[in-house]
Design an enzyme around this catalytic site. Structure first.
Site, PDB file in Angstrom:
ATOM      1  CE  LYS A 112      -2.747  -2.900  -2.284  1.00  0.00           C
ATOM      2  NZ  LYS A 112      -1.330  -3.105  -2.515  1.00  0.00           N
TER       3      LYS A 112
HETATM    4  C1  LIG Z   1      -0.224  -2.570  -1.958  1.00  0.00           C
HETATM    5  C2  LIG Z   1       1.069  -3.226  -2.186  1.00  0.00           C
HETATM    6  C3  LIG Z   1       2.108  -3.140  -1.259  1.00  0.00           C
HETATM    7  C4  LIG Z   1       2.016  -2.303  -0.019  1.00  0.00           C
HETATM    8  O1  LIG Z   1       1.057  -2.785   0.884  1.00  0.00           O
HETATM    9  P1  LIG Z   1       0.481  -1.835   2.036  1.00  0.00           P
HETATM   10  O2  LIG Z   1      -0.602  -2.618   2.681  1.00  0.00           O
HETATM   11  O3  LIG Z   1      -0.014  -0.606   1.355  1.00  0.00           O
HETATM   12  O4  LIG Z   1       1.621  -1.544   2.947  1.00  0.00           O
HETATM   13  C5  LIG Z   1       3.263  -3.855  -1.518  1.00  0.00           C
HETATM   14  N1  LIG Z   1       3.404  -4.581  -2.638  1.00  0.00           N
HETATM   15  C6  LIG Z   1       2.436  -4.670  -3.560  1.00  0.00           C
HETATM   16  C7  LIG Z   1       2.663  -5.479  -4.780  1.00  0.00           C
HETATM   17  C8  LIG Z   1       1.236  -4.009  -3.356  1.00  0.00           C
HETATM   18  O5  LIG Z   1       0.263  -4.099  -4.275  1.00  0.00           O
END
Ligand SMILES: *Cc1c(COP(=O)(O)O)cnc(C)c1O
Length: 471
Positions: A112
């Site tokens: 993120k």
């Molecule tokens: C947010 C997240 C996901 C999922 O990603 P999306 O974009 O919501 O599909 C998978 N793994 C981790 C560690 C995340 O933080």
């Protein structure tokens, strides 16, 4: 570039407008009016660029009219300068067919950061010439919250209110949010699931008694700028593995369908992607939708991969819009039907469209543990639970012949294993250490409020603390 809503009614906005707005006023999500395309020669010429230079090439068409390339370059340098690895998103080989793309070298140890560090700078840049105070309201299953808070803590003209499901995020995730004591950061633990929290946030955006009083913005992946930043690493990885001369597959641990949608966009822009594997845990609505056309929400089962404990994936609407021939009225009707009944059937045409690029698998805890141990035995790599689900899905589809072993498959390593060290220890007996860059996380004081999972309570709490649009 201008942006239109998937539900066809909201006014088109420029990049600055969609970055600050988040959700469209008709309840839809913004998408570019058309996908910019690169020729194979243009893609070939990107080989060897630094991450920042590549990011500018990929994102320039999307920000045109709102930022110059030079300005974009400056913002990318600032955002990616905080990553602890010089390559920003390094690629690691596991075996003959499988690679890991490490997306966790940012300040809060999950992918993120790649998007949110940039978003923090975009907010600052766009607010600097406006007389506006931004109120960010978000829901998190753990990683978005910590990354968003790190990206905006202490910035002027922004307050952030972050809802997380009480007791359902890891201790590292919680502390990465609640130990940030900047006065513009407000953490709220709600009694309920992530989906409950996300539904409250969606409702606030459409609540005339609330939305009209503040300049609201979103930092979850309904915000286009986040998806845009994630397109870059698909190009970065594929170029290293021989694109555009050689196709590459990706396996993506999926929750809200944001990350994998960015991969879909990369393919629409001309990157030769052989397959995008949508990897889910037992919360498998996306796997059911893609394998059987059944997009119907059940209840959420908490797992060791909480960022994937989701039944309603916001960004799926962006794909439906494309599969529906970009017909906003049809998408609006379909989504309103889904919101009322919590179920939707994909048409045969939509399924055929999706099958052209997507494959899917739902990975149970046992398979997740096997993938973790195999990565450790084969390559000395410790995986977090989300990444292990991605790799487990790749293994399964390679064994089934759905994925060709001659095509490199890149599993997105979405979080550092230490962020979920209890789950990793349970599955492998190894306890990953926190990288030194997170410092004294466990010695710091925490600040957050606990609220009942009741819409009015949460809305009124935020309304009493947010800065009104006009004061
Ligand atoms: C947010 C997240 C996901 C999922 O990603 P999306 O974009 O919501 O599909 C998978 N793994 C981790 C560690 C995340 O933080």
């Amino acid at each position: 570039m201008d942006y239109i809503s998937t539900r066809g009614k909201a006014a088109a906005l420029d990049f600055e407008g969609v970055t600050l707005a988040g959700l469209a006023s008709d309840g839809g999500l913004y998408v570019p009016r058309s996908w910019p395309k690169f020729t194979q020669a243009e893609i070939a010429a990107m080989a060897g660029l630094s991450y920042v230079d590549l990011a500018v090439k990929i994102m320039a068409p999307y920000v045109a009219g709102s930022l110059t390339e030079q300005e974009l370059h400056g913002l990318c340098e600032a955002a990616y300068g905080r990553f602890s690895h010089k390559a920003v998103t390094p690629l690691v080989q596991l075996d003959q067919s499988n690679w890991l793309l490490e997306l966790f070298h940012g300040p809060t140890l999950a992918f993120k950061d790649v998007a949110l560090q940039l978003l923090g700078h975009l907010f600052e840049r766009f607010l600097s010439n406006r007389d506006t105070h931004l109120t960010i309201v978000g829901a998190t299953s753990g990683d978005t919250g910590s990354a968003a808070i790190d990206a905006v803590a202490g910035r002027e003209k922004v307050d952030i209110f972050m809802l997380h499901p009480d007791g359902r995020v890891s201790d590292v995730q919680r502390r990465q949010m609640t130990t940030v004591l900047a006065p513009n950061v407000h953490n709220i633990a709600i009694d309920g699931s992530f989906d409950d929290a996300q539904a409250m946030v969606k409702r606030m955006f459409g609540d005339p008694d609330f939305a009209g009083r503040f300049t609201l913005s979103a930092v979850n992946s309904i915000n286009w700028a986040r998806l845009m930043a994630q397109i870059v690493y698909y190009f970065a990885a594929a170029l290293q593995l021989g694109a555009p001369h050689r196709p590459v597959a990706f396996s993506v641990p999926t929750g809200n369908f944001g990350d994998v949608f960015a991969g879909y966009v990369a393919s629409q822009m001309g990157l030769p992607i052989a397959r995008l594997v949508v990897a889910t845990n037992v919360n498998d609505i996306l796997h059911r939708a893609l394998s059987a056309g059944d997009y119907s929400a059940g209840s959420v089962t908490p797992t060791a991969a909480p960022s994937m404990d989701i039944q309603v994936s916001s960004n799926f609407e962006r794909l439906l819009f494309d599969l529906e021939g970009r017909d906003g009225a049809l998408t609006a009707a379909r989504m309103q039907g889904f919101e009322a009944s919590k179920a939707m059937q994909l048409t045969p045409a939509m399924r055929t469209g999706a099958e052209g690029i997507f494959a899917s698998a739902s990975v149970d805890p046992e398979e997740m543990g096997i993938a973790m141990r195999r990565a450790w035995d084969d390559a000395g790599q410790v995986l977090d639970p989300h990444t292990a689900i991605g790799l487990g899905a790749a293994h399964r589809l390679q064994d089934a012949g759905t994925l060709d072993r001659a095509i490199p498959c890149v599993t997105l390593a979405t979080a550092h294993p230490s962020k979920f060290r209890d789950a990793v220890e349970r599955a492998t007996g190894l306890r990953p250490r926190l990288p030194t860059r997170v410092g004294d996380l466990f010695e710091r004081a925490e600040k957050f409020d606990k609220l009942a999972g009741d819409y009015t309570t949460v809305r009124d709490y935020i309304a009493a603390r947010a800065v009104p649009a006009k004061g």
